[in-house]
Design an enzyme around this catalytic site. Structure first.
Site, PDB file in Angstrom:
ATOM      1  N   ALA A 234       0.828  -1.204   0.000  1.00 48.58           N
ATOM      2  CA  ALA A 234       0.000   0.000   0.000  1.00 48.58           C
ATOM      3  C   ALA A 234       0.860   1.252   0.000  1.00 48.58           C
ATOM      4  O   ALA A 234       0.548   2.233  -0.693  1.00 48.58           O
ATOM      5  CB  ALA A 234      -0.936  -0.017   1.209  1.00 48.58           C
TER       6      ALA A 234
ATOM      7  N   GLU B 228      -2.795  -2.657  -7.288  1.00 48.07           N
ATOM      8  CA  GLU B 228      -3.261  -3.777  -6.465  1.00 48.07           C
ATOM      9  C   GLU B 228      -2.347  -3.822  -5.255  1.00 48.07           C
ATOM     10  O   GLU B 228      -1.165  -4.115  -5.374  1.00 48.07           O
ATOM     11  CB  GLU B 228      -3.215  -5.082  -7.266  1.00 48.07           C
ATOM     12  CG  GLU B 228      -4.053  -6.187  -6.633  1.00 48.07           C
ATOM     13  CD  GLU B 228      -3.362  -6.870  -5.483  1.00 48.07           C
ATOM     14  OE1 GLU B 228      -3.648  -6.525  -4.312  1.00 48.07           O
ATOM     15  OE2 GLU B 228      -2.523  -7.738  -5.737  1.00 48.07           O
TER      16      GLU B 228
ATOM     17  N   CYS C  54      -1.540 -11.502  -1.130  1.00 46.79           N
ATOM     18  CA  CYS C  54      -2.297 -10.287  -0.831  1.00 46.79           C
ATOM     19  C   CYS C  54      -3.694 -10.612  -0.337  1.00 46.79           C
ATOM     20  O   CYS C  54      -4.311  -9.812   0.370  1.00 46.79           O
ATOM     21  CB  CYS C  54      -2.342  -9.372  -2.053  1.00 46.79           C
ATOM     22  SG  CYS C  54      -2.828 -10.199  -3.558  1.00 46.79           S
TER      23      CYS C  54
END
Length: 450
Positions: free
Chosen positions: A189, A210, A244
């Site tokens: 992130a 993503e 993820c």
């Protein structure tokens, strides 16, 4: 192969138009040849993934299979998502919708799926007629090199898909380069936010992010306690927790807690952690490197210090090597639980009184990638599905292992509404609307002097 971003971009800009001008069938033929190249290289490529990324060989083989399968899925998705449409538009006229490639696309790959995830950007981008500059993670460059070599052997021109070797500086240079028309990123992130911030004043550059998740798996009443425990283990600890979509938070109904832990903890203790190429095959290999292992051990201790109750201590099985056993910790009583993605085999347990409280707790995150409900009725799942904020919502299935035949992406800090997998075609080409007649024909019916 390049470390020189300017040179790579210049080469790609010269090459992409000729690639885009080729008939679509020619580009598809080259990508089908690529799938055959990878299929022929299954064992060497799987072993390379195992050695470089630390995945057990069984899992590395499944990643190679996903690379091969991505081609047919991407061809089908491109036809469905970007197919040409034509319809009538007045007397002897027509209207059309067609798609054009963006131009030069930078693909920034992660280390956890060093072949499959960048391939999920590269293949749709090439089918659409873009040139690709692929920078693999600096932690898995050899897999990136092998992937690009297969593309070149299959007939994709070397100038159309290029490998850019480097670390964060090369990645930043690709993102900011005025000759790059799109950035397709998979990673943390923090890095995704930095990319978004860097390009905030450049809306003309397509960006697909993503960025992982702090994913919840919510468990309420079910008679299948052993199956529930197995789904939790698969969600939290496959790939050593380096997915993820891995479950980071186990949210469990209080009345079911003891029964579940009686199954979950013994099962987790049985998981083999070891040499990715060893026999018998382990369930988990190492995390990516020692720095990551150190950080995860520190995170586990920090949660204990903050009031967490360890149910299964995380241990380092080999000194100075990044082999970690799964850690499970009850953090129900930890105030201000950190909303971060602990990218490894740590599962945080939170007890709640009922499903509604479980949904509230599941949504107590800035992320929104994946979520699963285990147990309950169809009505319970309907309530869960309607109220959970995530791009992937499952029932009695793991949080990970998403289908390539569906969109893959999340909301919040998990992505920017550009889902990958089947919907990758959407960001690899842009729609062009046209109205067309074979001869000019026009009149002005009002407002002219006689």
């Amino acid at each position: 192969m390049h470390g020189d971003v300017d040179a790579a971009v210049a080469t790609a800009r010269r090459a992409w138009a000729a690639w885009a001008a080729q008939p679509l069938l020619n580009r598809i033929e080259a990508l089908r040849a690529f799938a055959n190249e990878v299929r022929r290289e299954t064992e060497p490529l799987a072993e390379l993934i195992a050695r470089e990324a630390g995945k057990p060989l069984w899992e590395a083989r499944s990643e190679v299979d996903a690379v091969v399968n991505k081609v047919d899925i991407s061809v089908q998705a491109y036809a469905e998502r970007t197919g040409k449409k034509k319809f009538d538009a007045g007397i002897n006229g027509s209207a059309a919708v067609r798609h054009k490639p963006h131009g030069v696309m930078a693909v920034l790959g992660p280390y956890n799926f060093p072949a499959h995830l960048p391939n999920g950007h590269i293949v749709p981008a090439l089918i659409a007629g873009n040139a690709v500059l692929f920078k693999p993670s600096e932690k898995t460059p050899a897999v990136g090199e092998a992937l690009v070599a297969c593309l070149h052997r299959a007939g994709v021109p070397e100038d159309v898909v290029q490998l850019v070797i480097g670390g964060p500086e090369e990645g930043k240079a690709l993102v900011a380069h005025p000759g790059v028309d799109g950035v397709l990123f998979t990673g943390s992130a923090n890095a995704g936010i930095a990319i978004n911030r860097k390009l905030a004043a450049n809306p003309g550059k397509i960006v697909a992010l993503e960025m992982g998740g702090n994913n919840p798996i919510v468990v309420i009443d079910t008679p299948k306690v052993a199956d529930a425990a197995t789904l939790i283990v698969q969600s939290a600890f496959t790939s050593a927790g380096q997915r993820c979509t891995a479950a980071r938070r186990l949210i469990v109904k209080d009345s079911f807690y003891d029964d579940l832990m009686a199954e979950l903890l013994p099962l987790t203790r049985k998981l083999m952690v070891g040499d990715p190429l060893g026999e018998p095959q382990p369930f988990m290999g190492p995390v990516i490197d020692n720095e990551t292992a150190d950080r995860l051990m520190e995170s586990f201790l920090t949660l204990i210090t903050a009031g967490g109750r360890p149910l299964l201590h995380m241990r380092r099985t080999v000194p100075d090597l990044p082999f970690l056993t799964p850690g499970i910790i009850d953090v129900t009583d930890v105030p201000d639980r950190p909303d971060i993605e602990l990218f490894g085999p740590i599962l945080q347990v939170i007890r709640v009184p009922d499903l509604d409280a479980g949904i509230t707790e599941a949504n107590n995150t800035r992320f929104g990638l994946s979520a699963s409900l285990i147990g309950g009725t169809p009505d319970d799942y309907g309530r869960f599905w309607a109220n959970i904020r995530a791009g992937i919502i499952n029932w009695n299935r793991p949080t990970n292992g998403a289908s390539s035949n569906a969109p893959f992406g999340g909301i919040g800090l998990s992505g920017n509404h550009r889902p990958a997998a089947y919907y990758a075609a959407d960001y690899c080409a842009y729609p062009v609307a046209s109205t067309e007649m074979d001869q000019p024909r026009a009149t002005i019916g009002v407002g002219l002097r006689p």
